[in-house]
Design an enzyme around this catalytic site. Structure first.
Site, PDB file in Angstrom:
ATOM      1  N   CYS A  74       3.562   1.787   2.650  1.00  0.00           N
ATOM      2  CA  CYS A  74       4.848   1.111   2.427  1.00  0.00           C
ATOM      3  C   CYS A  74       5.784   2.014   1.624  1.00  0.00           C
ATOM      4  O   CYS A  74       6.953   2.199   1.984  1.00  0.00           O
ATOM      5  CB  CYS A  74       4.632  -0.191   1.656  1.00  0.00           C
ATOM      6  SG  CYS A  74       3.542  -1.377   2.472  1.00  0.00           S
TER       7      CYS A  74
ATOM      8  N   ASP B 295      17.439  27.486 -29.015  1.00  0.00           N
ATOM      9  CA  ASP B 295      16.164  27.412 -28.299  1.00  0.00           C
ATOM     10  C   ASP B 295      16.319  26.823 -26.898  1.00  0.00           C
ATOM     11  O   ASP B 295      15.408  26.938 -26.076  1.00  0.00           O
ATOM     12  CB  ASP B 295      15.157  26.553 -29.073  1.00  0.00           C
ATOM     13  CG  ASP B 295      14.801  27.153 -30.419  1.00  0.00           C
ATOM     14  OD1 ASP B 295      14.708  28.390 -30.499  1.00  0.00           O
ATOM     15  OD2 ASP B 295      14.631  26.392 -31.387  1.00  0.00           O
TER      16      ASP B 295
ATOM     17  N   CYS C 249       0.841  -1.200   0.000  1.00  0.00           N
ATOM     18  CA  CYS C 249       0.000   0.000   0.000  1.00  0.00           C
ATOM     19  C   CYS C 249       0.874   1.247   0.000  1.00  0.00           C
ATOM     20  O   CYS C 249       2.102   1.174   0.052  1.00  0.00           O
ATOM     21  CB  CYS C 249      -0.934   0.017   1.205  1.00  0.00           C
ATOM     22  SG  CYS C 249      -0.046   0.124   2.782  1.00  0.00           S
TER      23      CYS C 249
ATOM     24  N   ASP D 251       8.766  28.678 -31.751  1.00  0.00           N
ATOM     25  CA  ASP D 251       9.860  29.137 -32.593  1.00  0.00           C
ATOM     26  C   ASP D 251       9.408  28.972 -34.047  1.00  0.00           C
ATOM     27  O   ASP D 251       8.579  28.106 -34.347  1.00  0.00           O
ATOM     28  CB  ASP D 251      11.105  28.291 -32.310  1.00  0.00           C
ATOM     29  CG  ASP D 251      12.249  28.625 -33.239  1.00  0.00           C
ATOM     30  OD1 ASP D 251      12.591  29.809 -33.335  1.00  0.00           O
ATOM     31  OD2 ASP D 251      12.787  27.702 -33.885  1.00  0.00           O
TER      32      ASP D 251
END
Length: 814
Positions: free
Chosen positions: A32, A710, A29, A507
């Site tokens: 844990c 870029d 679960c 761009d």
């Protein structure tokens, strides 16, 4: 004389950093996962630790000078969990006797991360169990070769090992469930008999299991089928906290022990063996279904792994030889026939064909390949045959990198999961407290037996599993669907943030346009003829990598013009170039460049404006600062750019174009694709600043680009999206990479994020609502423990099943 340290001199010393991925076993679960994460994070030298319940993996970033991987593993084991190992089988060549066997075994066992190594002389195989992240197949092969033998992988470990581990877990749950259901069936029959006797007048049928036989059946279910819960609870408590196993063990043990004592004391009126036995059976059924469903969340990774070719036809000493894919080396010449998979990445040397790259880009149309073109491993050669040189093999191939990125993304944690993590960390203790309070109040009001039943129902109904699975399963499926459609998402955080995007900055060159401009106009304005003007411009641009320069050089080569030598060349970013040819100074660039060098350019203004109004990029050419002419180039807009912009605007997302081109050219391109706001004449170093400015306006900004210049803007944006047909630098800087080179991938990324977040919210809602509503109902005695067990068993199954519906997501492109 004293020696100053780097810190004393004011320089920052960066500590070394390594990353390891550990497979974790034993988690049941969210509590844990949270506990392991906390234990790892507290260790000295650990910089970051993330544990994913769905993938059952821990990703740890640490300083190797302060903590070792062995210590990390030891900490996980101390917390009560195990490390999943992988297994690989090697074919060993050169062994002749038992001494050889011992030597190979010792060599393998000396490698850090090897758990077990067994070598068989009869079949000349070595089976090695190792911890991934500490060692790998290549290291193991090197160890064998260092010992004087040769080794190759006899079978692919990744997919098969993972599938086998999942199947083994599923088979174990199935075996326990079958035993449990067989022994619990009589209890269900007894419950049905009691119900009919109580509520159906005239029915004389009554089935009753003798008390001591009930004890035997219930004991087997409790301590054999349910032993995993006790084991998990023990490890959890030893690790200093509690989990789902604690709740199940406490609840069922309470009912079992009460009934056990009652049998021994001869009080056979109130026995609740059916509660403990049937609850365990139902929870085992839930775990069985959950294991099956969780295995389907990693479908994308398994699919990607299965795409890899197994062999390659390599040309060795003039002969075609089929060899295992693992033995292919960089530089090998490989021959591929029509219909075959391309084994590794490379460059075409001879022949031509069309290649199906849909597994990589999501693009269904085959791509033409000629000499000099790049081919990617695992794509399919459709027509024709060709030879290519291997440039990337093994873990360096595009497919391997995609798998790695998807695995890392699936192992990461989305910010929305933090709330679930906080709650799951305190969930079990709170539930135990509620159960104790329920028992105390009900005992005072109604007596011991109702108090026990109500408390057991509270313990059994609570389920932290659903909370822990809600987000990571959706992230796994979402990132997997992205990879299947050519969208690589770096982490769960970026998958989550993409749906918040309000502004997309595009761009121009290589993003909106194809990035392959062609010369359209050459206008002499001085003493040079059209041909001479093109020749001198192309000569100057020979050293340029700018698309405009490349277009000019290509045009000159088309015309068969001979180019002279350049004695000096300088690129001026955002302006143009300066070069020297035969003692003459050449300037090629925009109006800013002419103004910087005080060149009179008025005679060209009218023609420049006309060409730029047509969406063309215009450069001026001067020789010794005398204007000689104009060259115009045009870049073709990608077919899908206008459609992508329209779809983004339909999502109420503002679209902005960012370019270094002049305003007229930029505006013309913007009008073609429907972009209303254009930021033109932006120098490369100013792109990031423009993105930051938009963010300060309160916008959530995605930057889309493909070039080296870029990269800073991609990093500055809230989400950086790289066009995969661009540079590796841009892809590395980006949060999302689009393997298909068009803007519809941006739309798909946002839609995928929205779909994934919708599933996460649904999962979290039901997980929270389930516990918030049903725990109080159980506390006031309106929920039988058996019904509580059934509800708990199917809560996590419903969450995972809901997530799996995301596998039906389709991209927006038609």
């Amino acid at each position: 004389m004293t020696t100053q340290t780097a810190e004393q001199q004011g320089r920052k010393v960066e500590s070394p950093e390594e990353r390891v991925t550990l497979g974790i076993t034993g988690m049941t679960c969210a509590a844990c996962a949270t506990r392991i994460e906390k234990k790892l994070s507290k260790m000295k030298g650990v910089k970051q630790a993330g544990v994913n319940l769905a993938s059952e993996k821990a990703i740890v970033v640490f300083d190797p000078q302060q903590v070792s991987v062995d210590q990390l593993i030891e900490q996980v084991q101390k917390t009560g969990y195990g490390i999943r190992n992988e297994k690989v089988i090697f074919a060993i060549h050169g062994m002749t006797c038992a001494a050889c066997v011992n030597r190979v075994e010792r060599s393998l066992k000396k490698v850090d991360g090897v758990v077990q190594a067994v070598v068989n002389l009869a079949n000349e195989k070595a089976t090695v169990e190792y911890i991934p992240g500490i060692t790998d197949v290549d290291q193991l092969i090197r160890a064998v070769r260092k010992a004087g033998y040769d080794a190759r992988v006899a079978q692919e470990p990744d997919t098969e090992a993972e599938n086998e581990a999942q199947q083994k877990a599923y088979r174990e749950w199935k075996r326990l469930f079958l035993v449990s259901v067989l022994l619990s069936a009589p209890f269900l029959l007894q419950m049905l008999s009691d119900f009919m006797l109580s509520y159906t007048p005239g029915v004389a049928f009554h089935f009753m299991i003798p008390p001591y036989l009930q004890l035997v059946f219930a004991s087997v279910v409790q301590f054999y089928a349910g032993w995993r819960f006790y084991k998990g609870a023990f490890h959890a408590l030893r690790g200093g906290s509690a989990n789902m196993d604690v709740l199940v063990s406490m609840g069922t043990s309470a009912a079992y022990l009460y009934s056990f004592v009652s049998v021994l004391m001869g009080n056979w009126t109130h026995l609740y063996f059916e509660s403990s036995a049937v609850v365990i059976t139902l929870i085992l059924l839930g775990k069985l279904l959950e294991a099956r469903a969780k295995g389907q969340t990693s479908h994308a990774i398994k699919t990607l792994m299965g795409l890899q070719a197994k062999t390659a036809r390599v040309i060795r000493e003039g002969q075609e030889v089929d060899i295992p894919i693992e033995d292919v080396q960089v530089g090998d010449i490989i021959f591929v026939r029509a219909g075959e998979k391309i084994p590794v990445d490379g460059i075409v040397l001879e022949g031509s064909s069309t290649v199906d790259e849909s597994m990589l880009t999501g693009e269904s149309m085959p791509v033409a390949k000629h000499v000099g073109d790049t081919v990617i491993g695992a794509t399919i050669n459709k027509h024709g045959s060709f030879k290519f040189r291997a440039t990337k093999v093994g873990k360096d191939t595009v497919l391997a990198q995609i798998i790695k990125r998807v695995e890392e993304a699936q192992g990461s944690k989305a910010p929305i999961q933090r709330l679930a993590d906080v709650i799951s960390g305190v969930f079990v203790p709170i539930v135990i407290g509620i159960a104790c309070l329920t028992f105390a109040i009900t005992y005072v009001v109604s007596g011991f037996t109702p108090a026990l039943i109500h408390a057991v129902a509270v313990l059994v109904i609570a389920c932290p599993c659903a909370l822990g699975l809600a987000t990571p399963t959706a992230v796994m499926v979402g990132t997997g669907k992205g990879a299947e459609n050519g969208i690589l998402i770096k982490s769960a955080e970026h998958l989550e943030n993409a749906y918040r995007i309000t502004t997309v900055v595009l761009d121009k060159t290589g993003t909106i346009t194809k990035g392959e401009p062609e010369v359209t106009d050459i206008v002499p304005l001085g003493n040079y003829t059209l041909t001479d003007l093109l020749r001198v411009a192309a000569t100057a641009e020979k050293g340029s990598e700018h698309p405009v320069g490349v277009a000019i050089v290509n045009k000159a080569r088309e015309k068969g013009l001979s180019l002279k030598n350049v004695s000096r060349f300088q690129a001026i970013p955002g302006h143009g170039i300066e070069a020297e040819i035969e003692g003459k100074q050449l300037l090629i660039g925009n109006m800013k460049l002419m103004q910087a060098y005080h060149v009179e350019s008025k005679p060209a203004i009218k023609q420049m404006e006309q060409l730029e109004a047509q969406g063309k990029t215009v450069v001026l050419i001067t020789v010794d600062k005398h204007l000689e002419g104009i060259i115009a180039v045009a870049d073709t807009v990608k077919e899908t750019s206008a459609e992508a912009v329209r779809r983004l605007r339909n999502l109420n997302i503002e679209v902005i174009m960012l370019t270094g081109d002049n305003r007229r050219t930029a505006k013309a391109i913007g009008e073609k694709v429907g972009v209303k706001r254009v930021l033109a004449e932006v120098l490369p170093e100013e792109k990031a600043a423009q993105v930051e400015k938009l963010k300060r306006e309160g916008k959530v900004v995605a930057m889309v680009g493909d070039g080296i210049n870029d990269a800073p803007a991609l990093v500055a944006a809230d989400i950086g999206i790289a066009i995969g047909t661009g540079t590796d630098v841009a892809m590395e800087a980006a949060d999302i990479t689009l393997m298909r080179g068009d803007l519809l991938g941006v739309v798909d990324s946002i839609l995928l994020s929205k779909a994934t977040m919708r599933k996460i919210r649904q999962n979290l809602f039901w997980a929270f609502a389930y516990n918030v509503v049903l725990i109080p109902i159980a506390a006031i005695g309106l929920l039988n423990p058996i019904l509580a067990g059934a509800a708990m068993a199917f809560s996590s199954v419903s969450v995972v099943s809901n997530t799996l519906l995301l596998r039906g997501w389709k991209p927006a492109r038609g």
